[in-house]
Scaffold this active site. Structure first.
Site, PDB file in Angstrom:
ATOM      1  N   ASP A  10     -21.699  -9.681  23.850  1.00  0.00           N
ATOM      2  CA  ASP A  10     -22.249  -8.517  23.134  1.00  0.00           C
ATOM      3  C   ASP A  10     -23.532  -8.085  23.836  1.00  0.00           C
ATOM      4  O   ASP A  10     -24.104  -8.825  24.640  1.00  0.00           O
ATOM      5  CB  ASP A  10     -22.546  -8.858  21.662  1.00  0.00           C
ATOM      6  CG  ASP A  10     -23.046  -7.643  20.876  1.00  0.00           C
ATOM      7  OD1 ASP A  10     -22.473  -6.549  21.042  1.00  0.00           O
ATOM      8  OD2 ASP A  10     -24.031  -7.760  20.119  1.00  0.00           O
ATOM      9  N   SER A  11     -24.005  -6.885  23.475  1.00  0.00           N
ATOM     10  CA  SER A  11     -25.289  -6.430  24.010  1.00  0.00           C
ATOM     11  C   SER A  11     -26.435  -7.283  23.472  1.00  0.00           C
ATOM     12  O   SER A  11     -27.515  -7.308  24.056  1.00  0.00           O
ATOM     13  CB  SER A  11     -25.523  -4.971  23.614  1.00  0.00           C
ATOM     14  OG  SER A  11     -25.619  -4.873  22.200  1.00  0.00           O
ATOM     15  N   CYS A  73     -18.233  -6.585  21.076  1.00  0.00           N
ATOM     16  CA  CYS A  73     -19.077  -5.396  21.130  1.00  0.00           C
ATOM     17  C   CYS A  73     -18.134  -4.206  21.207  1.00  0.00           C
ATOM     18  O   CYS A  73     -17.340  -4.105  22.149  1.00  0.00           O
ATOM     19  CB  CYS A  73     -19.961  -5.455  22.375  1.00  0.00           C
ATOM     20  SG  CYS A  73     -20.938  -3.968  22.644  1.00  0.00           S
ATOM     21  N   GLU A 152     -31.702  -4.732  15.744  1.00  0.00           N
ATOM     22  CA  GLU A 152     -32.118  -5.694  16.783  1.00  0.00           C
ATOM     23  C   GLU A 152     -33.645  -5.775  16.863  1.00  0.00           C
ATOM     24  O   GLU A 152     -34.206  -6.826  17.148  1.00  0.00           O
ATOM     25  CB  GLU A 152     -31.519  -5.232  18.120  1.00  0.00           C
ATOM     26  CG  GLU A 152     -31.483  -6.233  19.221  1.00  0.00           C
ATOM     27  CD  GLU A 152     -30.386  -7.290  19.053  1.00  0.00           C
ATOM     28  OE1 GLU A 152     -30.778  -8.429  18.769  1.00  0.00           O
ATOM     29  OE2 GLU A 152     -29.189  -6.992  19.199  1.00  0.00           O
ATOM     30  N   CYS A 182     -19.241  -1.382  14.591  1.00  0.00           N
ATOM     31  CA  CYS A 182     -20.280  -1.901  15.486  1.00  0.00           C
ATOM     32  C   CYS A 182     -20.613  -3.284  14.949  1.00  0.00           C
ATOM     33  O   CYS A 182     -20.855  -3.441  13.747  1.00  0.00           O
ATOM     34  CB  CYS A 182     -21.514  -0.998  15.452  1.00  0.00           C
ATOM     35  SG  CYS A 182     -22.954  -1.739  16.278  1.00  0.00           S
TER      36      CYS A 182
HETATM   37  N1  DGL Z   1     -22.822  -4.492  18.825  1.00  0.00           N
HETATM   38  C1  DGL Z   1     -22.385  -3.487  19.688  1.00  0.00           C
HETATM   39  C2  DGL Z   1     -21.234  -2.682  19.182  1.00  0.00           C
HETATM   40  O1  DGL Z   1     -20.396  -3.241  18.487  1.00  0.00           O
HETATM   41  C3  DGL Z   1     -23.430  -2.766  20.506  1.00  0.00           C
HETATM   42  C4  DGL Z   1     -24.498  -2.057  19.800  1.00  0.00           C
HETATM   43  C5  DGL Z   1     -25.489  -1.524  20.811  1.00  0.00           C
HETATM   44  O2  DGL Z   1     -25.922  -2.297  21.684  1.00  0.00           O
HETATM   45  O3  DGL Z   1     -25.800  -0.324  20.736  1.00  0.00           O
HETATM   46  O4  DGL Z   1     -21.076  -1.533  19.482  1.00  0.00           O
END
Ligand code: DGL
Length: 263
Positions: A10-11, A73, A152, A182
């Site tokens: 994930d990010s 993600c 975050e 998300c």
């Molecule tokens: N958790 C991620 C997703 O499901 C990324 C959110 C992000 O870094 O903007 O899209």
């Protein structure tokens, strides 16, 4: 034969919500998790940037021993570039992403009136819209461009509550199922519950994605894990973060885990 090690990507901290479900279903699995906090959030970046970061993230997991990958993600899942994977020798059949399992979960429930919320990158990619269209299900979509980053960055709960409330208010009465597209959003699921009308079901894809991992990754090599009490988790992050460390200790305090900051 290579040891089985499930990589989760994930990010940042959002993928932890998927990892929780994987650990519930496959407690003996050894896991390596990469959170690309240095480059987070992904959701406001271009498809090209996200595609490139995703392949580098997968590569980092593989270089550190991952035998398969869960892209926990949605923004990454929506922007996977197959030819890039190929040039990095990453096999698509060893990757589970978020969208397919989520869409398939509704194949028996085509009457749901769905509002799908996600990052801007996920919504703009059209990947969920196309997936649901193949089921002949029309969905409404809404991008919440700043929410993952705000979560975050430890934005206060009243501010997050207002952000969610303002965005969702005008959709009241138009949906009965809210899909959290998300993986950061379930981290504040209580704030969503306080903002949606009674009778609306919240669907967090983490569980169906974890089931897919159980189905595809557990067999036929599960004997490797048969004699173990519990698997280990190695977290790698590209930038240190108090929020990430707090969430890890909140969710995984009873697990054997380590956290490495690899810049
Ligand atoms: N958790 C991620 C997703 O499901 C990324 C959110 C992000 O870094 O903007 O899209």
């Amino acid at each position: 034969m290579q040891n089985k090690l499930i990589g989760v990507f994930d990010s940042g901290s959002g993928g932890l919500t998927v990892l929780c479900e994987i650990k519930k279903l496959i407690p003996k699995a050894d896991i390596i998790y990469f959170g690309d906090l240095k480059n987070a959030p992904y959701g406001n970046k271009s498809p090209e940037e996200i595609g490139a970061l995703t392949v580098l993230g997968f590569q980092k997991l593989i270089n550190n021993g991952a035998s398969e990958i869960v892209s926990a993600c949605n923004s990454a899942s929506a922007n996977i570039v197959l030819p890039l994977l190929d040039s990095f020798k990453i096999k698509p059949e060893n990757i589970i992403e978020m969208v397919g399992p989520t869409v398939r979960a509704f194949s028996e429930n085509r009457d749901a009136r769905i509002l799908l919320i996600a990052t801007e990158a996920t919504i703009k990619s059209g990947i969920y819209q196309n997936g649901f269209q193949s089921l002949h299900v029309d969905i409404q979509t809404l991008a919440l461009p700043h929410l993952a980053g705000a979560i975050e960055n430890k934005t206060s709960h009243p501010a997050l509550l207002a952000m969610i409330g303002d965005a969702l208010e005008k959709y009241n009465g138009t949906y009965d199922t809210l899909i959290l597209g998300c993986t950061h959003f379930p981290l504040v699921i209580d704030l969503f519950k306080r903002n949606i009308p009674g009778g609306v079901t919240i669907f967090d894809p983490a569980e169906v994605v974890a089931r897919e991992a159980q189905k595809l990754f557990l067999l036929p090599n599960s004997r490797e894990w048969a004699n173990k009490e519990k698997g280990s988790i190695r977290f790698i992050i590209s930038k240190d973060s108090d929020f990430f460390r707090e969430k890890v200790s909140e969710f995984f305090s009873s697990e054997n885990y380590t956290i490495d900051v690899l810049k």
